[in-house]
Design an enzyme around this catalytic site. Structure first.
Site, PDB file in Angstrom:
ATOM      1  N   PHE A  61       0.857  -1.188   0.000  1.00 48.53           N
ATOM      2  CA  PHE A  61       0.000   0.000   0.000  1.00 48.53           C
ATOM      3  C   PHE A  61       0.887   1.230   0.000  1.00 48.53           C
ATOM      4  CE2 PHE A  61      -2.417   3.569   1.468  1.00 48.53           C
ATOM      5  CZ  PHE A  61      -3.589   3.452   0.741  1.00 48.53           C
ATOM      6  N   ASP A 106       9.178   2.961   2.219  1.00 50.13           N
ATOM      7  CA  ASP A 106       7.983   3.750   2.489  1.00 50.13           C
ATOM      8  C   ASP A 106       7.643   3.585   3.972  1.00 50.13           C
ATOM      9  OD1 ASP A 106       5.492   4.856   2.834  1.00 50.13           O
ATOM     10  OD2 ASP A 106       4.609   3.951   1.042  1.00 50.13           O
ATOM     11  N   LYS A 109       1.932  10.897   7.213  1.00 50.10           N
ATOM     12  CA  LYS A 109       1.030  10.620   8.328  1.00 50.10           C
ATOM     13  C   LYS A 109       1.402  11.391   9.605  1.00 50.10           C
ATOM     14  CE  LYS A 109      -1.468   6.764   6.647  1.00 50.10           C
ATOM     15  NZ  LYS A 109      -1.078   5.692   5.760  1.00 50.10           N
TER      16      LYS A 109
HETATM   17  C1  LIG Z   1      -1.173   5.841   4.226  1.00 48.12           C
HETATM   18  C2  LIG Z   1       0.005   5.405   3.437  1.00 48.12           C
HETATM   19  C3  LIG Z   1       0.364   6.055   2.249  1.00 48.12           C
HETATM   20  C4  LIG Z   1      -0.466   7.134   1.616  1.00 48.12           C
HETATM   21  O1  LIG Z   1      -0.580   8.267   2.398  1.00 48.12           O
HETATM   22  P1  LIG Z   1      -1.721   9.350   2.070  1.00 48.12           P
HETATM   23  O2  LIG Z   1      -1.380  10.496   2.959  1.00 48.12           O
HETATM   24  O3  LIG Z   1      -3.038   8.705   2.419  1.00 48.12           O
HETATM   25  O4  LIG Z   1      -1.621   9.665   0.634  1.00 48.12           O
HETATM   26  C5  LIG Z   1       1.525   5.644   1.609  1.00 48.12           C
HETATM   27  N1  LIG Z   1       2.267   4.645   2.108  1.00 48.12           N
HETATM   28  C6  LIG Z   1       1.952   3.999   3.240  1.00 48.12           C
HETATM   29  C7  LIG Z   1       2.829   2.920   3.741  1.00 48.12           C
HETATM   30  C8  LIG Z   1       0.794   4.337   3.937  1.00 48.12           C
HETATM   31  O5  LIG Z   1       0.450   3.667   5.029  1.00 48.12           O
END
Ligand SMILES: *Cc1c(COP(=O)(O)O)cnc(C)c1O
Length: 401
Positions: A140, A225, A254
């Site tokens: 994700f 990420d 986040k």
């Molecule tokens: C939530 C998330 C994203 C995307 O972040 P948004 O602010 O919702 O665009 C990308 N990578 C990971 C691992 C996430 O948990």
């Protein structure tokens, strides 16, 4: 106004791309949220781990108000007195040379993909337009058209094609598959150190070290990420520190904005991030002084209050206690730090039902897929507050057996 009234009105005017639990929240403080009727709930989900400092943290609110009264947005057509101090702090904390600020997590991912491709052409010498990036199944990384192009979740992709080419999917936590997938055209491997939305999937010990070694050996960039796993969530400041490695690019988002404003960041070495020349990339709100002031204060808070250590200590306790719930309804408990996924037996019960029952007991959580309930409270949670949440889950499981 009744709960029903707000829910019905929202359904009429808001596109139905979410399926919220039936509660209408109007106030937050620390780990607690209140609905419009004054009922109090423990926030065990923290806006998908973004609310690490709890709701309306006084230091963050103060930083926001102070900056809001000075200047909030200039665009990066001009310098501000907030960008350098924030990035200096982020670099010092992470050990990287430079950062590129954006707003959402998905934008940080998009930015890193662009940088990786440019590095592939300009540094590695990949033939024009042929760069490939390896990603993991069940990843994700956000919701843009390019990012869903390499998602393996049908729900995220359906009817949104045509998709962006140039991505190769391998199984998660499989170092051998990574090595096999590498060709001279591969410029990067993008992966979450722990898969969050997939259901808090923790890879086996040693995998991070293996992928670091493989990426170095084949001259490809390792992009981690850590939008969800970073900033103390897993019990270390960054998840990569569990194995003492260092990625070539690190993505944060986040919790970086203190739960107040969206701000995300690509961190990396100077030789990599310097490839972004003026005009090559940008965002009107990226690096705005209001978000930078809040994020700077959030990073100071994280460090000064040792929230990573607190997350490690209470996280160990939370996981032990979750694993002690012996029930035929529970298939597995996974996690690290204050970040756990409880996988329920799909034949017995849906994760959604568990969340609905928890709501009635004053605990907010959210399912991920249909079988996993996540527990990711604000990192400032106390043991007594955590106990309240865990007791509620124990009671729900007992009732449903
Ligand atoms: C939530 C998330 C994203 C995307 O972040 P948004 O602010 O919702 O665009 C990308 N990578 C990971 C691992 C996430 O948990």
């Amino acid at each position: 106004m009744s709960t029903k009234n707000f829910i019905q009105r929202e359904a009429l005017v808001c596109a139905p791309n979410y399926n919220p639990l039936p509660v209408v929240l109007s106030k937050g403080n620390g780990v607690w949220l209140w609905d419009i009727k004054g009922h109090k709930y423990l926030d065990m989900m923290s806006a998908y781990s973004a609310m690490s400092f709890g709701h309306c943290h006084p230091r963050l609110v103060k930083a926001m108000v102070q900056q809001a009264e000075k200047v909030t947005l200039t665009s990066r057509a001009f310098h501000t007195d907030q960008l350098a101090p924030f990035l200096e702090k982020a670099c010092a904390l992470s050990g990287f040379d430079m950062g590129l600020p954006m707003n959402t997590g998905a934008e940080a991912v998009e930015t890193a993909l662009k940088i990786a491709r440019r590095w592939g052409y300009e540094v590695k010498g990949i033939p024009f337009d042929q760069a490939e990036i390896i990603v993991a199944a069940n990843n994700f990384h956000g919701r843009t058209t390019t990012i869903i192009s390499f998602s393996t979740e049908a729900l995220y992709r359906k009817d949104f094609g045509p998709y962006t080419p140039g991505f190769k999917v391998i199984p998660f936590a499989d170092a051998e598959a990574l090595e096999k997938a590498i060709t001279p055209h591969v410029c990067a491997f993008l992966v979450e150190p722990i898969q969050g939305e997939a259901g808090i999937i923790v890879p086996p010990e040693g995998w991070l070290r293996d992928i670091r070694r493989i990426c170095t050996k084949h001259n490809i960039l390792l992009i981690l990420d850590e939008v969800q796993s970073g900033l103390g969530r897993t019990g270390k400041m960054f998840a990569f520190q569990h194995e003492n490695i260092r990625p070539d690019m690190l993505l944060l988002g986040k919790g970086l904005g203190g739960g107040i404003l969206p701000i995300s960041l690509v961190l990396g070495r100077r030789d990599v991030l310097s490839l972004m020349t003026p005009g090559s990339h940008g965002s009107t709100f990226g690096g705005n002084p209001l978000a930078c002031a809040i994020a700077h204060e959030a990073l100071c808070l994280l460090e000064e209050e040792h929230l990573d250590q607190h997350s490690a200590e209470l996280g160990t306790y939370m996981l032990e206690r979750l694993r002690r719930i012996r029930s035929p309804l529970i298939k597995e408990v996974r996690g690290k730090g204050l970040w756990a996924g409880v996988e329920f037996s799909p034949e017995a019960i849906s994760a959604r039902e568990v969340c609905e029952k928890l709501l009635l007991k004053g605990v907010l959580s959210k399912e991920t897929h249909s079988t996993v309930v996540r527990f990711a409270p604000p990192l400032i949670i106390t043991k007594a507050e955590l106990d309240f949440g865990l007791e509620a889950l124990e009671a729900v499981v007992k009732e449903m057996e």
